[in-house]
Design a protein around this motif. Structure first.
Motif, PDB file in Angstrom:
ATOM      1  N   ALA A 123       0.832  -1.204   0.000  1.00 20.29           N
ATOM      2  CA  ALA A 123       0.000   0.000   0.000  1.00 20.29           C
ATOM      3  C   ALA A 123       0.866   1.253   0.000  1.00 20.29           C
ATOM      4  CB  ALA A 123      -0.928  -0.005   1.215  1.00 20.29           C
ATOM      5  N   VAL A 124       1.911   1.256   0.805  1.00 20.47           N
ATOM      6  CA  VAL A 124       2.810   2.412   0.863  1.00 20.47           C
ATOM      7  C   VAL A 124       3.473   2.634  -0.494  1.00 20.47           C
ATOM      8  CG1 VAL A 124       4.924   3.313   1.911  1.00 20.47           C
ATOM      9  CG2 VAL A 124       3.200   2.198   3.342  1.00 20.47           C
ATOM     10  N   ARG A 125       3.912   1.567  -1.112  1.00 19.11           N
ATOM     11  CA  ARG A 125       4.556   1.656  -2.420  1.00 19.11           C
ATOM     12  C   ARG A 125       3.606   2.278  -3.448  1.00 19.11           C
ATOM     13  NH1 ARG A 125       7.115  -2.847  -1.759  1.00 19.11           N
ATOM     14  NH2 ARG A 125       5.470  -4.198  -2.513  1.00 19.11           N
ATOM     15  N   ARG A 126       2.354   1.833  -3.457  1.00 18.11           N
ATOM     16  CA  ARG A 126       1.385   2.328  -4.437  1.00 18.11           C
ATOM     17  C   ARG A 126       0.959   3.769  -4.124  1.00 18.11           C
ATOM     18  NH1 ARG A 126      -3.113  -2.278  -5.262  1.00 18.11           N
ATOM     19  NH2 ARG A 126      -3.590  -1.008  -7.094  1.00 18.11           N
ATOM     20  N   LYS A 127       0.874   4.096  -2.857  1.00 13.18           N
ATOM     21  CA  LYS A 127       0.511   5.470  -2.482  1.00 13.18           C
ATOM     22  C   LYS A 127       1.631   6.450  -2.829  1.00 13.18           C
ATOM     23  CE  LYS A 127      -2.889   4.477   1.136  1.00 13.18           C
ATOM     24  NZ  LYS A 127      -3.309   4.750   2.532  1.00 13.18           N
ATOM     25  N   LEU A 128       2.866   6.019  -2.639  1.00 17.38           N
ATOM     26  CA  LEU A 128       3.994   6.864  -3.026  1.00 17.38           C
ATOM     27  C   LEU A 128       3.940   7.158  -4.523  1.00 17.38           C
ATOM     28  CD1 LEU A 128       6.747   8.184  -2.258  1.00 17.38           C
ATOM     29  CD2 LEU A 128       7.806   6.016  -2.877  1.00 17.38           C
ATOM     30  N   ALA A 129       3.682   6.136  -5.310  1.00 14.73           N
ATOM     31  CA  ALA A 129       3.576   6.316  -6.762  1.00 14.73           C
ATOM     32  C   ALA A 129       2.433   7.254  -7.119  1.00 14.73           C
ATOM     33  CB  ALA A 129       3.394   4.963  -7.446  1.00 14.73           C
ATOM     34  N   ALA A 130       1.317   7.150  -6.403  1.00 15.03           N
ATOM     35  CA  ALA A 130       0.165   8.017  -6.672  1.00 15.03           C
ATOM     36  C   ALA A 130       0.487   9.472  -6.370  1.00 15.03           C
ATOM     37  CB  ALA A 130      -1.033   7.558  -5.848  1.00 15.03           C
ATOM     38  N   ALA A 131       1.200   9.722  -5.288  1.00 17.00           N
ATOM     39  CA  ALA A 131       1.589  11.090  -4.954  1.00 17.00           C
ATOM     40  C   ALA A 131       2.457  11.680  -6.067  1.00 17.00           C
ATOM     41  CB  ALA A 131       2.325  11.117  -3.618  1.00 17.00           C
ATOM     42  N   ALA A 152      20.950  -2.016  13.921  1.00 18.52           N
ATOM     43  CA  ALA A 152      19.753  -2.777  13.569  1.00 18.52           C
ATOM     44  C   ALA A 152      18.641  -1.845  13.099  1.00 18.52           C
ATOM     45  CB  ALA A 152      19.285  -3.604  14.763  1.00 18.52           C
ATOM     46  N   ALA A 153      18.514  -0.706  13.744  1.00 22.10           N
ATOM     47  CA  ALA A 153      17.494   0.260  13.342  1.00 22.10           C
ATOM     48  C   ALA A 153      17.760   0.778  11.934  1.00 22.10           C
ATOM     49  CB  ALA A 153      17.461   1.420  14.335  1.00 22.10           C
ATOM     50  N   ALA A 154      19.026   1.016  11.612  1.00 23.03           N
ATOM     51  CA  ALA A 154      19.385   1.497  10.274  1.00 23.03           C
ATOM     52  C   ALA A 154      19.045   0.459   9.217  1.00 23.03           C
ATOM     53  CB  ALA A 154      20.869   1.847  10.229  1.00 23.03           C
ATOM     54  N   VAL A 155      19.305  -0.806   9.505  1.00 25.99           N
ATOM     55  CA  VAL A 155      19.013  -1.877   8.555  1.00 25.99           C
ATOM     56  C   VAL A 155      17.508  -1.972   8.315  1.00 25.99           C
ATOM     57  CG1 VAL A 155      19.047  -4.377   8.214  1.00 25.99           C
ATOM     58  CG2 VAL A 155      21.098  -3.204   9.050  1.00 25.99           C
ATOM     59  N   GLU A 156      16.718  -1.991   9.395  1.00 23.04           N
ATOM     60  CA  GLU A 156      15.265  -2.114   9.266  1.00 23.04           C
ATOM     61  C   GLU A 156      14.671  -0.930   8.517  1.00 23.04           C
ATOM     62  OE1 GLU A 156      11.251  -2.312  12.087  1.00 23.04           O
ATOM     63  OE2 GLU A 156      13.214  -2.722  12.982  1.00 23.04           O
ATOM     64  N   THR A 157      15.136   0.265   8.853  1.00 15.39           N
ATOM     65  CA  THR A 157      14.579   1.474   8.246  1.00 15.39           C
ATOM     66  C   THR A 157      14.977   1.591   6.780  1.00 15.39           C
ATOM     67  OG1 THR A 157      14.656   2.550  10.411  1.00 15.39           O
ATOM     68  CG2 THR A 157      14.406   3.973   8.505  1.00 15.39           C
ATOM     69  N   ALA A 158      16.196   1.217   6.458  1.00  8.62           N
ATOM     70  CA  ALA A 158      16.637   1.248   5.062  1.00  8.62           C
ATOM     71  C   ALA A 158      15.834   0.258   4.216  1.00  8.62           C
ATOM     72  CB  ALA A 158      18.130   0.942   4.978  1.00  8.62           C
ATOM     73  N   LYS A 159      15.483  -0.884   4.779  1.00  7.34           N
ATOM     74  CA  LYS A 159      14.646  -1.854   4.056  1.00  7.34           C
ATOM     75  C   LYS A 159      13.263  -1.256   3.773  1.00  7.34           C
ATOM     76  CE  LYS A 159      16.719  -6.228   5.582  1.00  7.34           C
ATOM     77  NZ  LYS A 159      16.523  -7.457   6.410  1.00  7.34           N
ATOM     78  N   GLU A 160      12.738  -0.507   4.735  1.00  9.43           N
ATOM     79  CA  GLU A 160      11.436   0.128   4.547  1.00  9.43           C
ATOM     80  C   GLU A 160      11.506   1.158   3.421  1.00  9.43           C
ATOM     81  OE1 GLU A 160       8.398   0.532   8.167  1.00  9.43           O
ATOM     82  OE2 GLU A 160       9.739   2.244   8.001  1.00  9.43           O
ATOM     83  N   LEU A 161      12.572   1.937   3.412  1.00 10.32           N
ATOM     84  CA  LEU A 161      12.774   2.905   2.329  1.00 10.32           C
ATOM     85  C   LEU A 161      12.876   2.190   0.989  1.00 10.32           C
ATOM     86  CD1 LEU A 161      13.498   5.724   1.177  1.00 10.32           C
ATOM     87  CD2 LEU A 161      15.885   5.229   1.772  1.00 10.32           C
ATOM     88  N   ALA A 162      13.690   1.145   0.925  1.00 10.67           N
ATOM     89  CA  ALA A 162      13.884   0.411  -0.327  1.00 10.67           C
ATOM     90  C   ALA A 162      12.575  -0.175  -0.829  1.00 10.67           C
ATOM     91  CB  ALA A 162      14.921  -0.691  -0.128  1.00 10.67           C
ATOM     92  N   SER A 163      11.762  -0.689   0.079  1.00 10.01           N
ATOM     93  CA  SER A 163      10.473  -1.260  -0.313  1.00 10.01           C
ATOM     94  C   SER A 163       9.563  -0.195  -0.906  1.00 10.01           C
ATOM     95  CB  SER A 163       9.803  -1.903   0.902  1.00 10.01           C
ATOM     96  OG  SER A 163       8.480  -2.303   0.593  1.00 10.01           O
ATOM     97  N   ALA A 164       9.544   0.988  -0.298  1.00 16.89           N
ATOM     98  CA  ALA A 164       8.639   2.046  -0.746  1.00 16.89           C
ATOM     99  C   ALA A 164       8.982   2.549  -2.137  1.00 16.89           C
ATOM    100  CB  ALA A 164       8.667   3.204   0.246  1.00 16.89           C
TER     101      ALA A 164
END
Length: 271
Positions: A123-131, A152-164
């Motif tokens: 959903a985040v990925r598609r909403k980003l594209a819509a914006a 660990a926080a950097a790894v998790e957060t970077a994965k979230e960015l990459a997914s979006a």
């Protein structure tokens, strides 16, 4: 992972965003916006472009906020949007309509949207594209779920960015992306995350963004109980702050503007 000493960021306005969430009703949101309009007209940081300010009110208040801030450099945006612009989507918010009523920004992926309303990575990925499709600057929220060590926080957060941003085509050219790093465990707390923790995570986010040729310009803000004093503590690490309840008092917002002005222009003394 040890964070190196922060280097000065490229000269650019400090970015301050304010989300009103659902704390204020429409009338009080408009009154707040009128106070912010006066701040924007009189505060040298905003007036002279050293600080770039935007606000995200609740959806029913958007037209009133837009009108209250007309003639000022303060941008207006929405706290969410849907990934489709038209169709049988009861209750959805079209990015095309947000653009048509004067929005310049759209928030995507906030922890409360994820936790309360079920927005997953797709959903985040598609909403980003819509914006982006509708000419709205996305404020993409990322942040680890539970408190952990900075690496660990950097790894998790970077994965979230990459997914979006994974859904963006290779030929995409993103004029601007604002990333709001908000560790979810820090939202609503008395104090923000420690500067050293924030620095490690943002360093990794910045590395990922700079390596992506599709993204022409990116700013990274810190959110998560950001308040007066946070910007100074994080100086050299972030491009600005994504503010919540601590900016719902225009007087406190004025203090943060003073702080930003002093950081962006050393000759200015805080008032």
């Amino acid at each position: 992972m040890t964070e190196p000493a922060p280097a000065p960021l490229p000269h650019a306005p400090i970015v301050l965003g304010v989300s009103l969430k659902l704390y204020l009703d429409v009338e009080n949101t408009v009154q707040w916006s009128k106070a912010v309009s006066e701040l924007a007209r009189t505060h040298p940081a905003v007036e002279q472009g050293r600080v770039r300010l935007f606000v995200l009110p609740s959806l029913p208040a958007l037209p009133g906020v837009r009108d209250a801030l007309a003639g000022t450099p303060v941008g207006v945006g929405a706290q969410d949007l849907f990934w489709e612009d038209r169709g049988a989507f009861t209750g959805a918010i079209s990015g095309a309509d947000l653009k048509a009523i004067g929005c310049a920004y759209a928030e995507v992926g906030h922890a409360e949207r994820r936790g309360l309303f079920g927005d997953d990575d797709e959903a985040v990925r598609r909403k980003l594209a819509a914006a982006l499709r509708n000419g709205l600057t996305p404020i993409l929220c990322v942040g680890e779920t539970t408190k952990s060590d900075p690496t660990a926080a950097a790894v998790e957060t970077a994965k979230e960015l990459a997914s979006a941003i994974a859904g963006l085509p290779p030929s995409a050219s993103v004029h601007e992306l604002i990333v709001a790093y908000e560790p979810r465990w820090a939202i609503g707390q008395a104090e923000p995350a420690a500067a050293e923790h924030v620095g490690v995570v943002i360093l990794e986010l910045r590395r990922r963004l700079e390596a992506d040729s599709r993204i022409r310009s990116a700013s990274i803000l810190y959110g998560g109980s950001a308040q007066p004093g946070t910007l100074s503590t994080l100086a050299g690490r972030v491009n600005g702050l994504f503010l919540g309840r601590f900016a719902h008092d225009p007087g406190r917002l004025a203090l943060i503007l003073d702080e930003a002005d002093a950081l962006s222009n050393p000759e200015v003394s805080t008032r």
